[in-house]
Structures are given as structure tokens and as C-alpha cells.
Design a protein around this motif. Structure first.
Motif, PDB file in Angstrom:
ATOM      1  N   VAL A   1       0.854  -1.193   0.000  1.00 34.39           N
ATOM      2  CA  VAL A   1       0.000   0.000   0.000  1.00 34.39           C
ATOM      3  C   VAL A   1       0.892   1.247   0.000  1.00 34.39           C
ATOM      4  N   PRO A   2       0.686   2.185  -0.948  1.00 35.01           N
ATOM      5  CA  PRO A   2       1.504   3.409  -0.948  1.00 35.01           C
ATOM      6  C   PRO A   2       1.279   4.209   0.336  1.00 35.01           C
ATOM      7  N   ILE A   3       2.380   4.711   0.912  1.00 39.43           N
ATOM      8  CA  ILE A   3       2.300   5.491   2.145  1.00 39.43           C
ATOM      9  C   ILE A   3       3.019   6.825   1.960  1.00 39.43           C
ATOM     10  N   VAL A   4       2.324   7.915   2.305  1.00 41.38           N
ATOM     11  CA  VAL A   4       2.916   9.253   2.274  1.00 41.38           C
ATOM     12  C   VAL A   4       3.060   9.727   3.721  1.00 41.38           C
ATOM     13  N   MET A   5       4.278  10.049   4.132  1.00 42.93           N
ATOM     14  CA  MET A   5       4.499  10.619   5.462  1.00 42.93           C
ATOM     15  C   MET A   5       4.060  12.084   5.399  1.00 42.93           C
ATOM     16  N   VAL A   6       3.299  12.518   6.406  1.00 45.47           N
ATOM     17  CA  VAL A   6       2.850  13.910   6.474  1.00 45.47           C
ATOM     18  C   VAL A   6       3.325  14.436   7.821  1.00 45.47           C
ATOM     19  N   THR A   7       4.274  15.387   7.802  1.00 43.59           N
ATOM     20  CA  THR A   7       4.891  15.789   9.062  1.00 43.59           C
ATOM     21  C   THR A   7       5.443  17.199   9.048  1.00 43.59           C
ATOM     22  N   THR A   8       5.681  17.713  10.239  1.00 44.62           N
ATOM     23  CA  THR A   8       6.337  19.014  10.379  1.00 44.62           C
ATOM     24  C   THR A   8       7.852  18.849  10.282  1.00 44.62           C
ATOM     25  N   GLU A   9       8.323  17.604  10.379  1.00 40.95           N
ATOM     26  CA  GLU A   9       9.765  17.320  10.369  1.00 40.95           C
ATOM     27  C   GLU A   9      10.316  17.414   8.957  1.00 40.95           C
ATOM     28  N   ALA A  10      10.858  18.587   8.598  1.00 43.74           N
ATOM     29  CA  ALA A  10      11.346  18.788   7.233  1.00 43.74           C
ATOM     30  C   ALA A  10      12.838  18.508   7.083  1.00 43.74           C
ATOM     31  N   GLU A  11      13.516  18.139   8.168  1.00 39.00           N
ATOM     32  CA  GLU A  11      14.956  17.904   8.089  1.00 39.00           C
ATOM     33  C   GLU A  11      15.266  16.670   7.249  1.00 39.00           C
ATOM     34  N   MET A  12      16.432  16.685   6.623  1.00 40.09           N
ATOM     35  CA  MET A  12      16.874  15.589   5.764  1.00 40.09           C
ATOM     36  C   MET A  12      16.879  14.252   6.511  1.00 40.09           C
ATOM     37  N   GLU A  13      17.355  14.249   7.760  1.00 39.95           N
ATOM     38  CA  GLU A  13      17.443  12.983   8.523  1.00 39.95           C
ATOM     39  C   GLU A  13      16.052  12.379   8.714  1.00 39.95           C
ATOM     40  N   SER A  14      15.078  13.244   8.969  1.00 40.98           N
ATOM     41  CA  SER A  14      13.721  12.769   9.180  1.00 40.98           C
ATOM     42  C   SER A  14      13.145  12.184   7.886  1.00 40.98           C
ATOM     43  N   MET A  15      13.403  12.861   6.775  1.00 36.81           N
ATOM     44  CA  MET A  15      12.921  12.358   5.485  1.00 36.81           C
ATOM     45  C   MET A  15      13.584  11.020   5.169  1.00 36.81           C
ATOM     46  N   GLU A  16      14.888  10.932   5.409  1.00 32.42           N
ATOM     47  CA  GLU A  16      15.600   9.661   5.176  1.00 32.42           C
ATOM     48  C   GLU A  16      15.003   8.557   6.035  1.00 32.42           C
ATOM     49  N   ALA A  17      14.730   8.856   7.310  1.00 27.88           N
ATOM     50  CA  ALA A  17      14.135   7.857   8.209  1.00 27.88           C
ATOM     51  C   ALA A  17      12.789   7.385   7.671  1.00 27.88           C
ATOM     52  N   GLY A  18      12.035   8.314   7.082  1.00 25.95           N
ATOM     53  CA  GLY A  18      10.748   7.951   6.490  1.00 25.95           C
ATOM     54  C   GLY A  18      10.911   6.973   5.342  1.00 25.95           C
ATOM     55  N   TYR A  19      11.857   7.279   4.443  1.00 24.40           N
ATOM     56  CA  TYR A  19      12.079   6.388   3.293  1.00 24.40           C
ATOM     57  C   TYR A  19      12.657   5.048   3.732  1.00 24.40           C
ATOM     58  N   VAL A  20      13.555   5.081   4.729  1.00 24.77           N
ATOM     59  CA  VAL A  20      14.141   3.839   5.249  1.00 24.77           C
ATOM     60  C   VAL A  20      13.048   2.961   5.860  1.00 24.77           C
ATOM     61  N   SER A  21      12.093   3.574   6.556  1.00 26.37           N
ATOM     62  CA  SER A  21      11.023   2.788   7.177  1.00 26.37           C
ATOM     63  C   SER A  21      10.062   2.225   6.133  1.00 26.37           C
ATOM     64  N   GLY A  22      10.063   2.810   4.917  1.00 26.38           N
ATOM     65  CA  GLY A  22       9.256   2.228   3.847  1.00 26.38           C
ATOM     66  C   GLY A  22       8.221   3.130   3.201  1.00 26.38           C
ATOM     67  N   CYS A  23       8.231   4.429   3.503  1.00 27.06           N
ATOM     68  CA  CYS A  23       7.224   5.290   2.869  1.00 27.06           C
ATOM     69  C   CYS A  23       7.577   5.537   1.401  1.00 27.06           C
ATOM     70  N   ASN A  24       6.574   5.924   0.620  1.00 30.56           N
ATOM     71  CA  ASN A  24       6.757   6.174  -0.813  1.00 30.56           C
ATOM     72  C   ASN A  24       7.008   7.639  -1.118  1.00 30.56           C
ATOM     73  N   ASP A  25       6.507   8.526  -0.242  1.00 29.32           N
ATOM     74  CA  ASP A  25       6.663   9.959  -0.498  1.00 29.32           C
ATOM     75  C   ASP A  25       6.513  10.708   0.813  1.00 29.32           C
ATOM     76  N   TYR A  26       6.678  12.021   0.754  1.00 29.64           N
ATOM     77  CA  TYR A  26       6.774  12.863   1.932  1.00 29.64           C
ATOM     78  C   TYR A  26       6.077  14.186   1.679  1.00 29.64           C
ATOM     79  N   VAL A  27       5.248  14.644   2.606  1.00 31.96           N
ATOM     80  CA  VAL A  27       4.633  15.961   2.517  1.00 31.96           C
ATOM     81  C   VAL A  27       4.893  16.666   3.845  1.00 31.96           C
ATOM     82  N   VAL A  28       5.340  17.917   3.774  1.00 32.55           N
ATOM     83  CA  VAL A  28       5.647  18.669   4.984  1.00 32.55           C
ATOM     84  C   VAL A  28       4.485  19.601   5.334  1.00 32.55           C
TER      85      VAL A  28
END
Length: 123
Positions: free
Chosen positions: A78-105
Motif C-alpha cells: 500500500v503506498p504510504i505518504v508521510m505527512v509531518t512538520t519534520e522537514a529535516e533531511m534525517e527525518s525524510m531519510e528515516a521515512g524512506y528507510v522505514s518504507g514510505c513512498n513519499d513525503y509531505v511537509v
């Protein structure tokens, strides 16, 4: 065509209302969960076409919830988009590492959100 179902996982009522308004204008069916644990349960129960996942939540954060969803047969693709206030690179990387498909801040840009949702749903 059947209505596409989107699971919103967030502990903020304001964000849930905003996401719901954006998505229902496009005629998506919306399912709501208020933390990571409930998000996993609802994903298994309702089989959404896409999940919008907050990161910072009580009980279980979004990264952990995504990892667990990726380990389950019924939710692993199932496609997953992380939606968060955490815009830092480390946070985005953690999102992709955990398995999300995309990111919205947050604050959410409705056009950006809908574009990413439609792309992931191949619409």
C-alpha cells in the motif's frame, strides 16, 4: 470506477479535518486513525488504497507504524505518504528507510498533497 479509499493517520484533529476536506473534494473515501497502532489495525481492517501517515504521535510514531505495515502481507504494497512538520533531511531519510513512498511537509499544500496522492494511485 470504485471510490478509492485513503487512510489518514494523525493525532491532530485540525490536520485530519484539513486532509479530509482536501480528499473528499476529489471524492475519495476517507478512513481515520489517531495513532500508529490504530493506523495499523485500520489498514488491515479496511484495506486502503493509500495511507497518509503522521510521524509524531502518541503510542507509536509514524516511522514504526510504516515499518510494521511493510512487514504485513496485506499492507506491504500500500503506498504510504508521510505527512509531518519534520522537514529535516534525517527525518525524510528515516521515512524512506522505514518504507514510505513519499513525503509531505506541514503546513499541507493541498495541490502538492493531491498531486502526490494521484501519482501514487496512478490517476
Amino acid at each position: 470506477m470504485a471510490q478509492r479509499k485513503i487512510l489518514l493517520v494523525d493525532d491532530s484533529e485540525t490536520i485530519l479535518m484539513m486532509e479530509q476536506m482536501i480528499l473528499q473534494k476529489e471524492f475519495y473515501e476517507v478512513v481515520i486513525a489517531r495513532d500508529g497502532k490504530e493506523g495499523i489495525a485500520k489498514a488491515v481492517e479496511t484495506k486502503p488504497d493509500l495511507i497518509l501517515m503522521d510521524v509524531v504521535m502518541p503510542e507509536m510514531n509514524g516511522f514504526e507504524a510504516v515499518k510494521r505495515l511493510r512487514q504485513r502481507e496485506e499492507t506491504k504494497s500500500v503506498p504510504i505518504v508521510m505527512v509531518t512538520t519534520e522537514a529535516e533531511m534525517e527525518s525524510m531519510e528515516a521515512g524512506y528507510v522505514s518504507g514510505c513512498n513519499d513525503y509531505v511537509v506541514k503546513p499541507i499544500d493541498s495541490l502538492e498533497l493531491l498531486t502526490k496522492v494521484k501519482n501514487l494511485l496512478n490517476e
